[in-house]
Design an enzyme around this catalytic site. Structure first.
Site, PDB file in Angstrom:
ATOM      1  N   ASP A  63      -4.705  74.231  26.422  1.00 19.58           N
ATOM      2  CA  ASP A  63      -3.270  74.423  26.217  1.00 19.58           C
ATOM      3  C   ASP A  63      -2.456  73.757  27.330  1.00 19.58           C
ATOM      4  O   ASP A  63      -2.944  73.582  28.443  1.00 19.58           O
ATOM      5  CB  ASP A  63      -2.985  75.931  26.186  1.00 19.58           C
ATOM      6  CG  ASP A  63      -1.695  76.261  25.459  1.00 19.58           C
ATOM      7  OD1 ASP A  63      -1.002  75.340  24.993  1.00 19.58           O
ATOM      8  OD2 ASP A  63      -1.373  77.464  25.364  1.00 19.58           O
ATOM      9  N   GLY A  64      -1.221  73.382  27.014  1.00 16.37           N
ATOM     10  CA  GLY A  64      -0.278  72.914  28.029  1.00 16.37           C
ATOM     11  C   GLY A  64      -0.066  71.411  28.088  1.00 16.37           C
ATOM     12  O   GLY A  64       0.588  70.918  29.010  1.00 16.37           O
ATOM     13  N   GLY A 115       1.669  69.429  25.963  1.00 14.05           N
ATOM     14  CA  GLY A 115       3.073  69.114  25.712  1.00 14.05           C
ATOM     15  C   GLY A 115       3.951  69.455  26.912  1.00 14.05           C
ATOM     16  O   GLY A 115       4.809  68.662  27.305  1.00 14.05           O
ATOM     17  N   ARG A 116       3.689  70.637  27.503  1.00 14.44           N
ATOM     18  CA  ARG A 116       4.501  71.063  28.648  1.00 14.44           C
ATOM     19  C   ARG A 116       4.252  70.176  29.872  1.00 14.44           C
ATOM     20  O   ARG A 116       5.161  69.905  30.645  1.00 14.44           O
ATOM     21  CB  ARG A 116       4.220  72.529  28.989  1.00 14.44           C
ATOM     22  CG  ARG A 116       5.084  73.479  28.172  1.00 14.44           C
ATOM     23  CD  ARG A 116       4.687  74.907  28.364  1.00 14.44           C
ATOM     24  NE  ARG A 116       3.448  75.201  27.644  1.00 14.44           N
ATOM     25  CZ  ARG A 116       2.726  76.297  27.810  1.00 14.44           C
ATOM     26  NH1 ARG A 116       3.104  77.195  28.705  1.00 14.44           N
ATOM     27  NH2 ARG A 116       1.646  76.502  27.093  1.00 14.44           N
ATOM     28  N   HIS A 169      -1.086  64.544  25.489  1.00 18.89           N
ATOM     29  CA  HIS A 169      -2.294  64.554  24.664  1.00 18.89           C
ATOM     30  C   HIS A 169      -3.283  63.502  25.162  1.00 18.89           C
ATOM     31  O   HIS A 169      -4.483  63.738  25.240  1.00 18.89           O
ATOM     32  CB  HIS A 169      -1.944  64.288  23.199  1.00 18.89           C
ATOM     33  CG  HIS A 169      -1.060  65.348  22.594  1.00 18.89           C
ATOM     34  ND1 HIS A 169      -1.111  66.660  22.991  1.00 18.89           N
ATOM     35  CD2 HIS A 169      -0.117  65.285  21.632  1.00 18.89           C
ATOM     36  CE1 HIS A 169      -0.228  67.366  22.284  1.00 18.89           C
ATOM     37  NE2 HIS A 169       0.391  66.549  21.468  1.00 18.89           N
ATOM     38  N   GLU A 184      -2.455  76.028  12.107  1.00 12.92           N
ATOM     39  CA  GLU A 184      -1.020  76.265  12.317  1.00 12.92           C
ATOM     40  C   GLU A 184      -0.293  75.038  12.884  1.00 12.92           C
ATOM     41  O   GLU A 184       0.919  74.915  12.796  1.00 12.92           O
ATOM     42  CB  GLU A 184      -0.783  77.419  13.302  1.00 12.92           C
ATOM     43  CG  GLU A 184      -1.103  78.790  12.752  1.00 12.92           C
ATOM     44  CD  GLU A 184      -2.518  79.234  13.094  1.00 12.92           C
ATOM     45  OE1 GLU A 184      -2.811  79.389  14.284  1.00 12.92           O
ATOM     46  OE2 GLU A 184      -3.321  79.387  12.170  1.00 12.92           O
ATOM     47  N   TRP A 210      -0.058  72.268  11.842  1.00 11.48           N
ATOM     48  CA  TRP A 210       0.582  71.431  10.819  1.00 11.48           C
ATOM     49  C   TRP A 210       2.082  71.648  10.782  1.00 11.48           C
ATOM     50  O   TRP A 210       2.813  70.872  10.192  1.00 11.48           O
ATOM     51  CB  TRP A 210      -0.026  71.723   9.448  1.00 11.48           C
ATOM     52  CG  TRP A 210      -1.458  71.304   9.358  1.00 11.48           C
ATOM     53  CD1 TRP A 210      -2.549  72.106   9.435  1.00 11.48           C
ATOM     54  CD2 TRP A 210      -1.965  69.971   9.196  1.00 11.48           C
ATOM     55  NE1 TRP A 210      -3.703  71.361   9.336  1.00 11.48           N
ATOM     56  CE2 TRP A 210      -3.373  70.046   9.177  1.00 11.48           C
ATOM     57  CE3 TRP A 210      -1.364  68.713   9.058  1.00 11.48           C
ATOM     58  CZ2 TRP A 210      -4.191  68.926   9.039  1.00 11.48           C
ATOM     59  CZ3 TRP A 210      -2.183  67.609   8.916  1.00 11.48           C
ATOM     60  CH2 TRP A 210      -3.576  67.714   8.906  1.00 11.48           C
ATOM     61  N   LEU A 218     -25.994  68.695  25.888  1.00 14.83           N
ATOM     62  CA  LEU A 218     -24.868  69.547  25.489  1.00 14.83           C
ATOM     63  C   LEU A 218     -24.477  69.333  24.033  1.00 14.83           C
ATOM     64  O   LEU A 218     -24.422  68.200  23.559  1.00 14.83           O
ATOM     65  CB  LEU A 218     -23.651  69.230  26.380  1.00 14.83           C
ATOM     66  CG  LEU A 218     -22.342  69.926  26.023  1.00 14.83           C
ATOM     67  CD1 LEU A 218     -22.383  71.389  26.440  1.00 14.83           C
ATOM     68  CD2 LEU A 218     -21.160  69.225  26.687  1.00 14.83           C
ATOM     69  N   ARG A 252      -8.945  79.617  28.861  1.00 15.96           N
ATOM     70  CA  ARG A 252      -7.692  79.106  28.319  1.00 15.96           C
ATOM     71  C   ARG A 252      -6.826  78.642  29.468  1.00 15.96           C
ATOM     72  O   ARG A 252      -6.634  79.368  30.441  1.00 15.96           O
ATOM     73  CB  ARG A 252      -6.962  80.153  27.479  1.00 15.96           C
ATOM     74  CG  ARG A 252      -5.669  79.606  26.869  1.00 15.96           C
ATOM     75  CD  ARG A 252      -5.087  80.494  25.803  1.00 15.96           C
ATOM     76  NE  ARG A 252      -3.938  79.821  25.177  1.00 15.96           N
ATOM     77  CZ  ARG A 252      -3.499  80.057  23.960  1.00 15.96           C
ATOM     78  NH1 ARG A 252      -4.092  80.958  23.205  1.00 15.96           N
ATOM     79  NH2 ARG A 252      -2.456  79.412  23.472  1.00 15.96           N
ATOM     80  N   GLU A 278     -16.575  86.860  27.790  1.00 16.57           N
ATOM     81  CA  GLU A 278     -15.716  87.070  28.953  1.00 16.57           C
ATOM     82  C   GLU A 278     -14.553  86.083  28.841  1.00 16.57           C
ATOM     83  O   GLU A 278     -14.729  84.962  28.355  1.00 16.57           O
ATOM     84  CB  GLU A 278     -16.497  86.777  30.242  1.00 16.57           C
ATOM     85  CG  GLU A 278     -17.657  87.713  30.499  1.00 16.57           C
ATOM     86  CD  GLU A 278     -17.207  89.085  30.997  1.00 16.57           C
ATOM     87  OE1 GLU A 278     -16.142  89.160  31.639  1.00 16.57           O
ATOM     88  OE2 GLU A 278     -17.921  90.061  30.744  1.00 16.57           O
TER      89      GLU A 278
HETATM   90  C1  V0D Z   1      -4.446  67.104  22.186  1.00 14.75           C
HETATM   91  C2  V0D Z   1      -5.936  68.099  24.687  1.00 14.75           C
HETATM   92  C3  V0D Z   1      -9.666  64.935  21.408  1.00 14.75           C
HETATM   93  C4  V0D Z   1      -5.534  68.970  23.546  1.00 14.75           C
HETATM   94  C5  V0D Z   1      -6.822  66.959  24.339  1.00 14.75           C
HETATM   95  C6  V0D Z   1      -5.752  66.767  16.661  1.00 14.75           C
HETATM   96  C7  V0D Z   1      -4.361  68.470  22.736  1.00 14.75           C
HETATM   97  C8  V0D Z   1      -6.142  65.927  23.473  1.00 14.75           C
HETATM   98  C9  V0D Z   1      -9.742  65.357  20.114  1.00 14.75           C
HETATM   99  C10 V0D Z   1     -10.868  65.211  19.194  1.00 14.75           C
HETATM  100  C11 V0D Z   1      -6.556  66.477  21.092  1.00 14.75           C
HETATM  101  C12 V0D Z   1     -10.930  65.933  18.013  1.00 14.75           C
HETATM  102  C13 V0D Z   1     -12.000  65.805  17.149  1.00 14.75           C
HETATM  103  C14 V0D Z   1     -13.012  64.974  17.492  1.00 14.75           C
HETATM  104  C15 V0D Z   1     -12.976  64.229  18.645  1.00 14.75           C
HETATM  105  C16 V0D Z   1     -11.918  64.353  19.499  1.00 14.75           C
HETATM  106  C17 V0D Z   1      -8.524  65.960  19.878  1.00 14.75           C
HETATM  107  C18 V0D Z   1      -6.839  67.062  18.814  1.00 14.75           C
HETATM  108  C19 V0D Z   1      -6.079  67.059  19.943  1.00 14.75           C
HETATM  109  C20 V0D Z   1      -6.309  67.699  17.612  1.00 14.75           C
HETATM  110  F1  V0D Z   1     -14.068  64.831  16.676  1.00 14.75           F
HETATM  111  N1  V0D Z   1      -8.499  65.268  21.947  1.00 14.75           N
HETATM  112  N2  V0D Z   1      -7.794  65.904  21.029  1.00 14.75           N
HETATM  113  N3  V0D Z   1      -8.072  66.543  18.773  1.00 14.75           N
HETATM  114  N4  V0D Z   1      -5.743  66.455  22.203  1.00 14.75           N
END
Ligand code: V0D
Length: 249
Positions: free
Chosen positions: A19-20, A22-23, A36, A66, A68, A130, A190, A209
């Site tokens: 999380d965070g 956007g902020r 992102h 959500e 979306w 992993l 988180r 935990e």
């Molecule tokens: C945005 C921080 C990788 C969280 C990381 C659409 C917010 C960057 C993926 C990712 C997001 C998803 C599936 C996959 C491989 C990579 C990703 C989203 C957001 C949601 F198979 N970064 N990431 N997916 N962010």
């Protein structure tokens, strides 16, 4: 900071709500997409760190059903992140024997994104390190509804008896069934000062935990991750009983 980690008691399954982003961007007067993008780099570092210390499964909450509701432009950008992520890091993941899997619902995910994800899963199928899971277009209540439907179908065609439905039945019908025996989350992290589960792995977090970090996900470091693991190791997990340590003392 900088505490020692006991390599003999590493949580098997770590889940993170990233999380965070956007902020983080807003605080720098940057577009949300910049947050992102920075967040993607952090995934790489944390996945390598988790693999290094022997975490078996790392599940990242990247997108929920959500999400979306966000702007069309942002959703469009988010949908391209799997491609961006794998273009940049897939060879490195394979090098480190990291196996990728995506849990979530395919509907509404653009076909190109779906095929990029399938490719990455296929190319890391043989990996033994992993297990890196992305919760993508995922929601836990929807997951449970889906499991109930699958179970009900089996009852209605007679391949399953109502009386035989138990926790194991439910467990094996959730989207995390392929992670077994590490489908239950041991440790939920988180970032960004929020202390909520947000419809993430409701069943699987029953005995986990929780750890909350104040920093935005793009600022989360490997060192902070190791500190979180050290904090986990100081806790005494009871699983509703007296102790998880089998009559040691
Ligand atoms: C945005 C921080 C990788 C969280 C990381 C659409 C917010 C960057 C993926 C990712 C997001 C998803 C599936 C996959 C491989 C990579 C990703 C989203 C957001 C949601 F198979 N970064 N990431 N997916 N962010």
């Amino acid at each position: 900071m900088g505490q020692k980690i006991d390599l003999n008691s590493i949580p098997n399954h770590v889940a993170i709500i990233m999380d965070g982003n956007g902020r983080w961007a807003q605080a720098r007067n940057l577009p949300r997409s910049a947050g992102h993008k920075e967040g993607v780099e952090v995934i790489r570092k944390i996945a390598l760190a988790a693999n290094e210390i022997g975490v078996k499964a790392l599940t990242l909450y990247a997108f929920s059903t959500e999400n979306w509701k966000r702007s069309l432009a942002e959703v469009k950008y988010l949908m391209q992140l799997p491609e961006l992520f794998f273009n940049k890091f897939l060879p490195e993941l394979i090098e480190h024997d990291i196996k990728v899997r995506v849990i979530g619902f395919e509907e509404k995910v653009p076909p190109l994104t779906q095929s990029v994800i399938k490719q990455a899963e296929k190319r890391t199928m043989h990996c033994k390190g992993l297990q890196l899971n992305f919760a993508f277009n995922y929601g836990s209540r929807a997951e449970i509804v889906h499991a109930v439907q699958e179970i009900a179908k089996k009852v209605s065609v007679g391949t399953l008896q109502v009386e035989s439905i138990n926790e194991e039945t439910i467990r094996t019908h959730l989207l995390t069934a392929p992670l077994m025996p590490f489908d239950d989350v041991d440790y939920l992290i988180r970032t960004s000062h929020e202390e909520r589960l947000s419809n993430f792995l409701l069943w699987q977090n029953a005995y986990s935990e929780f750890y909350f970090s104040d920093v935005y996900w793009p600022d989360f470091t490997t060192e902070m991750f190791f500190d979180a693991i050290a904090a986990y190791q100081k806790r005494n997990r009871r699983f509703g009983g007296v102790s998880d340590k089998k009559e040691k003392e």
